[in-house]
Design a protein around this motif. Structure first.
Motif: not given
Length: 133
Positions: A59, A61, A121
């Motif tokens: 993941t 941002e 995210r």
């Protein structure tokens, strides 16, 4: 490296991924039933699929995530995030008790920040192998 990721994902699915994905799916269903929290439900379902097959993905941002995702993360944290974080923590404890489970326990702990603040995210594929190598 894809073979290693496949093996790790299968073991992850057996030992903890399936149960954590169910927890995220339950959170998603509850959020979708409440209508106004459908965006949280979508995020929960996205993370449920990530919990099923995490190795080879990560993941990051979103650079364009704004104040709405920050406010949404606070609401998520209060109503669902801390429950899921506790689930990750409790699931990691038995994994640390066996040698084969240690990497999975560590991966489970690394998912706590994502479970606490999932909005803003996105899940992306990575070329890196297990452990960031």
């Amino acid at each position: 490296m894809k073979v290693v990721n496949f093996i790790l994902n299968v073991l992850w699915l057996i030992f903890c991924g399936f149960w954590m994905a169910i927890a995220y799916a339950i959170a998603g269903i509850i959020c979708c039933v409440l209508i106004i929290t459908i965006p949280f439900g979508i995020a929960a379902f996205r993370l449920a699929f990530f919990m099923l097959w995490p190795f080879g993905r990560t993941t990051v941002e979103k650079p364009d995530a704004g104040a709405a995702s920050c406010v949404g993360n606070v609401i998520w944290l209060v109503f669902a995030g801390w429950w899921l974080a506790i689930g990750h923590f409790l699931t990691s404890i038995p994994l640390f008790l066996s040698i084969i489970g240690i990497p999975f326990g560590w991966a489970n702990l690394k998912m706590i920040p994502v479970s606490l603040m999932p909005l803003g995210r996105e899940i992306v594929s990575t070329d890196e192998g297990f452990g960031g190598r």
